[in-house]
Design an enzyme around this catalytic site. Structure first.
Site, PDB file in Angstrom:
ATOM      1  CE  LYS A 146      -4.420   1.626  -0.929  1.00 55.76           C
ATOM      2  NZ  LYS A 146      -3.823   0.307  -0.668  1.00 55.76           N
TER       3      LYS A 146
ATOM      4  CB  SER B 294      -5.010   1.703   3.499  1.00 59.39           C
ATOM      5  OG  SER B 294      -3.980   1.218   2.652  1.00 59.39           O
TER       6      SER B 294
ATOM      7  CB  SER C 228      -0.947   0.005   1.205  1.00 59.33           C
ATOM      8  OG  SER C 228      -2.015  -0.897   1.012  1.00 59.33           O
TER       9      SER C 228
END
Length: 387
Positions: A68, A125, A65
């Site tokens: 991101k 997230s 993540s």
């Protein structure tokens, strides 16, 4: 500290003037070492760019993540350019709604505001929110991933490649800890109006309240105000964090710890170590007179030497007293001399590190002598030599 002039009739030594520090810090010598259970770690000083820790920092890693951050970079970039507004909405497709993993819990066929999607990505997230943004900005997630890779190259990420917007596992999606630190710096630097979202601790969407997954936001006195965590089975637990203490910011990246608790403990320890063992020091201030150089056939016998910008560097606290400085120039300097023109270099030395150099510039204009003065100077040189 000694300043030397080369190519004079004899070596000329001048006492360094204007510097009140006993020693001038520069470079990045070895700080007290620290062990970390992270497989990869990279820590950098935000202001100077000094690398404080590099453990496999250029090795490709599955970013999970933490990738991101590139999705958010592209969204912030669109906002800054005016292509998108915070009040705009993006549509939720079936692909976005059905995306697995961590979720914002978007509703199928709904329209969600850009500001809510920012929070859904940063705080919660949400993989689903990432797909909504990708499709909203580029039409498809695949096209958006191509933009991510292109933007990464544009802003100096040399070891990154993207195939999705969320960081779901894929062998062709990778970054380096070094790249993640660079990306974090660019987010802070390029988007000061939007960076505050990274420090928000909770967000509620679709009736579900989720807390920010960055554990260091909750640690009292840490100074952490962003950025992002990541986790997959292959990648382990990772963290990109930035912290400010006493007006100094550092960025720390770590990846491959064994658990959420290890990530929190190791991340906190690395940041504490960086602030405890290193500091930023002013080498020289813009305009401060560092030395006086002799002038040949000028309206003044000497010209002050200075630097054209503040010189600040990161150094282990224990190394301050081991630093030396030397001004190097070919003297006497021939007139005329224009203020601000480079006339030499300041060489800073710290044991065990390569020398650092910065331009020395003239602090004032020095015109040529009048014709009679030049004739007298030449006659004096012929009679008495360069002494």
């Amino acid at each position: 500290m000694i300043l030397s002039a080369r190519h004079a009739a004899r070596p000329v030594t001048l006492l360094m003037a204007g510097l009140l520090l006993a020693a001038i810090p520069i470079g990045m010598a070895a700080a007290e070492p620290i062990e970390t259970d992270a497989q990869r770690a990279y820590i950098v000083d935000y202001q100077t760019g000094a690398v404080l820790l590099d453990k496999k920092g250029d090795e490709r890693l599955p970013p999970a993540s933490m990738s991101k951050l590139m999705t958010i970079y592209l969204l912030f970039d669109a906002l800054k350019r005016g292509d998108v507004k915070l009040t705009d909405t993006f549509h939720v497709s079936k692909k976005a709604w059905s995306t697995q993993g961590s979720k914002m819990f978007v509703e199928l066929d709904s329209n969600i505001g850009v500001e809510d999607l920012i929070r859904g990505i940063i705080i919660q997230s949400g993989n689903d929110a990432c797909v909504v943004v990708a499709e909203g900005l580029a039409g498809t997630e695949e096209a958006f991933a191509e933009r991510m890779t292109a933007k990464a190259k544009e802003i100096g990420l040399t070891g990154s490649h993207f195939v999705d917007a969320s960081g779901l596992p894929d062998p062709e999606q990778y970054m380096t800890a070094h790249d993640l630190a660079t990306l974090a710096k660019r987010l802070i630097e390029d988007f000061p109006d939007y960076y505050h979202y990274f420090s928000e601790k909770e967000f509620t969407w679709h009736g579900i309240k989720q807390g920010n997954r960055n554990p260091l936001l909750y640690r009292q006195g840490s100074g952490v105000d962003g950025l992002k965590t990541g986790h997959t089975e292959e990648a382990g637990f990772g963290l990109v964090a930035s912290a400010v203490r006493d007006n100094r910011r550092i960025i720390a990246v770590m990846q491959g710890t064994a658990s959420m608790q290890h990530r929190a403990d190791s991340g906190g320890a690395l940041i504490d170590w960086a602030f405890r063992e290193t500091a930023n020091y002013t080498i020289a201030s813009k305009g401060a007179v560092l030395a006086e150089a002799p002038v040949w056939m000028g309206g003044a016998k000497t010209v002050p030497l200075t630097v054209d910008k503040d010189l600040i560097a990161t150094l282990p606290r224990s190394a301050r007293q081991k630093v030396t400085a030397k001004a190097v120039f070919n003297g006497p300097l021939p007139a005329p001399i224009a203020a601000g023109s480079q006339v030499g270099k300041l060489v800073i030395s710290v044991p065990g590190q390569p020398d650092f150099e910065a331009p020395l510039v003239a602090g004032t204009d020095v015109p040529r002598q009048s014709l009679p003065g030049r004739m007298f100077a030449k006659l004096q040189y012929l009679v008495f030599g360069g002494s």
